[in-house]
Design an enzyme around this catalytic site. Structure first.
Site, PDB file in Angstrom:
ATOM      1  N   ASP A 270       0.857  -1.169   0.000  1.00  0.00           N
ATOM      2  CA  ASP A 270       0.000   0.000   0.000  1.00  0.00           C
ATOM      3  C   ASP A 270       0.908   1.239   0.000  1.00  0.00           C
ATOM      4  OD1 ASP A 270      -2.345   1.600   0.356  1.00  0.00           O
ATOM      5  OD2 ASP A 270      -1.858   1.731   2.479  1.00  0.00           O
TER       6      ASP A 270
ATOM      7  N   ASP B 250      -1.620  -0.994   6.055  1.00  0.00           N
ATOM      8  CA  ASP B 250      -1.832  -0.528   7.434  1.00  0.00           C
ATOM      9  C   ASP B 250      -3.259  -0.092   7.714  1.00  0.00           C
ATOM     10  OD1 ASP B 250      -1.401   2.971   7.718  1.00  0.00           O
ATOM     11  OD2 ASP B 250      -1.657   1.885   5.846  1.00  0.00           O
TER      12      ASP B 250
ATOM     13  N   ASP C  78      -7.192  -2.277   3.984  1.00  0.00           N
ATOM     14  CA  ASP C  78      -6.188  -3.252   3.551  1.00  0.00           C
ATOM     15  C   ASP C  78      -6.449  -4.647   4.124  1.00  0.00           C
ATOM     16  OD1 ASP C  78      -4.714  -1.411   2.052  1.00  0.00           O
ATOM     17  OD2 ASP C  78      -3.622  -0.723   3.812  1.00  0.00           O
TER      18      ASP C  78
END
Length: 676
Positions: A347, A540, A544
């Protein structure tokens, strides 16, 4: 302030103290039993082999050697009996029991005692190795506060154990004290040391209404915090629970060895029996005692102690080494699989970038800028998104708190919609305005930074540009992953593609895709998995969590990441440093190498001595080396992982001061550097 401890706190402390005392007693009792056995064995050997007094006859020899045998052999025989009671006849305890009792039957007292004594010494070595591996893990427990000051309804303060504090209570934390529970800061502001949770040494300034987590240390003034989570539900408690449960999840190699031992032991017993019986029909000068002795030697050599002890110890050591580096593996199965990763998908916000946005530019078109900022910040104050926090922080002087905000709706991947006083507000990306068919300045889409496009009462009125910063070690992380041979590095983000591509170019990634909703990330990961061996996803945020579940290895940035993400992940990077991804892979490779070194060592030496034993060349003493000696060598080899420096840049990011740079003594120690 009251000094009396709550009943739960006192009882908890008493229980912990009793457990510590019992553990301490057992540890030194085992050392004492081994020492007694060694002394008695030494006396018996000296009397029998060197002094040879007339009174030291066979019955007395049996008594003295028997006394030397019982302190170390008794516990092993008892374990064998208990295993037999459970229906598990063939195990290492059973093999050693038969071999040593048989040695006594043949009059080889010293050798029978030696087998059990060296096994006991091996167990002590194993205990020392496990304790060494546990130190870094147990240091996590020191982060947790044992007492907390609770403000009572009459404004007095009572000190109790955190487990007895209810959600909604107000706790008081003095300078230098650890925060015991997750909560919301009531005081106007406070500064905390968050190193135990994030690995960052820089103080973190918190303001009224912001989240404060258990494990943080108050640095400046007395602060009041409203408790939002129970003790067992705090982020720190959940992380500690993950670590304590990690060793229960076995790696594939461990499960293989466990299954192997169940088949191996009965085969060994059959072969040992055959070694006694078959020569009777094949050898003319057959002597029962000679072939029984060879059979017993064969049994001692065959004990799978080296495998049964050193392999799980190797994985446990790997988990301990990872914890020391701020990486929490939830089980040795994940530690074992991590070495196979060939695709790392990350990410952007909060993983490769800091997730701390700052307003760069404010543009208002045909609308009062100050009023626009007041209205937008009032709406954004209803969100915890990093972009929203950046806007409200920038607009702190506009007194938006007094505005009446209602009908707030957070539209995933687009932005926010709501009513502020008499104004209808839309604040988000360009797609949000497209969704509501509101025309806007198309040149905004050319801006590289993140932009909050604003519409008021159905009309475009301006935008706010916001920039995130790349984490200091993000480039180091990518370089380290390249260095250890990861062929494919990918970034997926919900941010606008222009921003994502800019970050990708700076870091040197293979592929980057922006403007993805949570389901878009899932689709992209599914595509990547088709062409990957083992795929790891690092994230995080709450959005996600589904992708982390889908990945072969899910990795969460655990310092201040989403609870759902941390609980879903297989690996938690407690320091929030992306460079730890490469460290985790390196530790996995080192652990795998050591485990298979131990397997090769055990099988190689045992096979050689088994052959010599069957031929009558190896005695019980060689058998002791093949069993206990190999076990000790394997344990020492497994312990090496605790001395390796896995850090990619030479600066160990330790958790809770447990790393190699935490003390001057530790700095003086030389460490083995692992090269994958």
């Amino acid at each position: 302030m009251s000094d009396c401890c709550g009943s739960s706190a006192c009882s908890s402390g008493s229980v912990n103290k009793d457990k510590t005392n019992l553990s301490f007693f057992r540890k030194y009792m085992n050392y004492g039993l081994a020492a007694i056995s060694f002394v008695l064995l030494a006396i018996a050997i000296i009397l029998k082999e060197f002094v040879e007094p007339e009174w030291f006859t066979q019955p007395l020899q049996l008594v003295l050697f028997g006394a030397a045998y019982l302190p170390v052999g008794g516990p092993v025989l008892w374990k064998a009996i208990k295993q037999i009671g459970k229906g598990e006849v063939f195990n290492e305890f059973f093999l050693m029991g038969i071999a040593t009792i048989g040695a006594f039957f043949l009059g080889e007292y010293a050798e029978g005692v030696a087998v059990m004594l060296f096994y006991a010494v091996g167990e002590l070595f194993q205990g020392a190795a496990v304790n060494k591996a546990k130190k870094s893990i147990e240091s996590l427990l020191k982060v947790q506060a044992e007492a907390v000051a609770v403000v009572q309804p009459d404004k007095t303060v009572k000190v109790v154990h955190p487990s007895s504090v209810a959600v909604g209570s107000t706790i008081r934390v003095r300078p230098g004290e650890k925060v015991a529970l997750d909560g919301e800061l009531i005081s106007q502001n406070a500064t905390f040391n968050t190193a135990a949770l994030t690995g960052e040494s820089a103080p973190d300034r918190k303001y009224e209404g912001e989240t404060v987590l258990a494990g943080m240390i108050n640095l400046e003034r007395v602060s009041s915090i409203k408790v939002t989570s129970r003790f067992e539900d705090s982020k720190l408690s959940k992380i500690l629970e993950m670590v304590q449960e990690a060793s229960t999840r076995k790696a594939k190699t461990q499960r293989l060895i466990t299954r192997f031992a169940k088949v191996y032991a009965p085969i060994v017993v059959l072969l040992a029996t055959a070694l006694v019986v078959l020569p009777y029909f094949l050898v003319e000068t057959y002597v029962f005692e000679e072939w029984l002795y060879r059979s017993l030697v064969f049994l001692v050599i065959s004990c799978p102690c080296a495998l049964m002890i050193s392999i799980p110890l190797g994985y446990f050591g790997g988990i301990g080494a990872a914890s020391r580096n701020g990486i929490l593996f939830k089980g040795s199965n994940y530690l074992d699989q991590m070495r196979k990763v060939d695709t790392v998908v990350m990410d952007k916000t909060g993983t490769l970038t800091k997730g701390v946005f700052n307003v760069q530019k404010v543009v208002a078109e045909d609308f009062d800028k100050d009023l626009m900022l007041t209205l937008v910040s009032a709406l954004e104050s209803q969100s915890t998104h990093p972009v929203a926090k950046a806007v409200t922080s920038y607009c702190a002087g506009f007194r938006f708190e007094s505005a009446v905000v209602k009908e707030v709706e957070e539209i995933a991947g687009l932005g926010m919609k709501g009513q502020v006083e008499e104004f209808g507000i839309l604040a988000g990306n360009a797609k949000l305005l497209q969704k509501f068919d509101i025309p806007y300045d198309k040149t905004i889409e050319e801006i590289a930074e993140t932009t909050v496009v604003i519409a008021i009462n159905g009309k475009y009125v301006g935008y706010i540009s916001i920039a995130d910063e790349i984490k200091e070690d993000a480039k180091t992380a990518i370089d380290a992953l390249r260095k250890i041979g990861i062929p494919k590095l990918v970034m997926l983000s919900g941010d606008k593609d222009r921003v994502v591509q800019k970050v990708s170019r700076e870091l040197g990634l293979d592929l980057a895709i922006g403007e993805l909703l949570p389901e878009g990330k899932i689709n992209e990961v599914e595509k990547l998995k088709k062409n990957s061996g083992v795929l790891a996803f690092v994230g995080d945020g709450l959005n996600d969590a589904p992708v982390i579940t889908l990945a072969d290895i899910g990795i969460a940035m655990g310092g201040l990441g989403s609870d759902a993400t941390i609980e879903t992940a297989d690996v938690v990077i407690q320091t929030d440093q992306p460079s730890k991804i490469a460290t985790a892979i390196t530790i996995s490779k080192a652990t795998h190498r050591i485990v298979w070194q131990n397997i090769g060592l055990a099988f190689g030496i045992k096979a050689l001595v088994l052959l010599l034993g069957a031929m009558g060349i190896a005695t019980m003493w060689e058998a002791v080396f093949a069993d206990v000696g190999v076990t000790l060598l394997a344990i020492l080899n497994a312990m090496r992982i605790q001395r390796m420096d896995f850090n990619q840049n030479g600066n160990s990011g330790s958790f809770s001061g447990s790393g190699r740079n935490s003390t001057p003594e530790a700095q003086k120690q030389k460490k083995e550097v692992f090269v994958p």
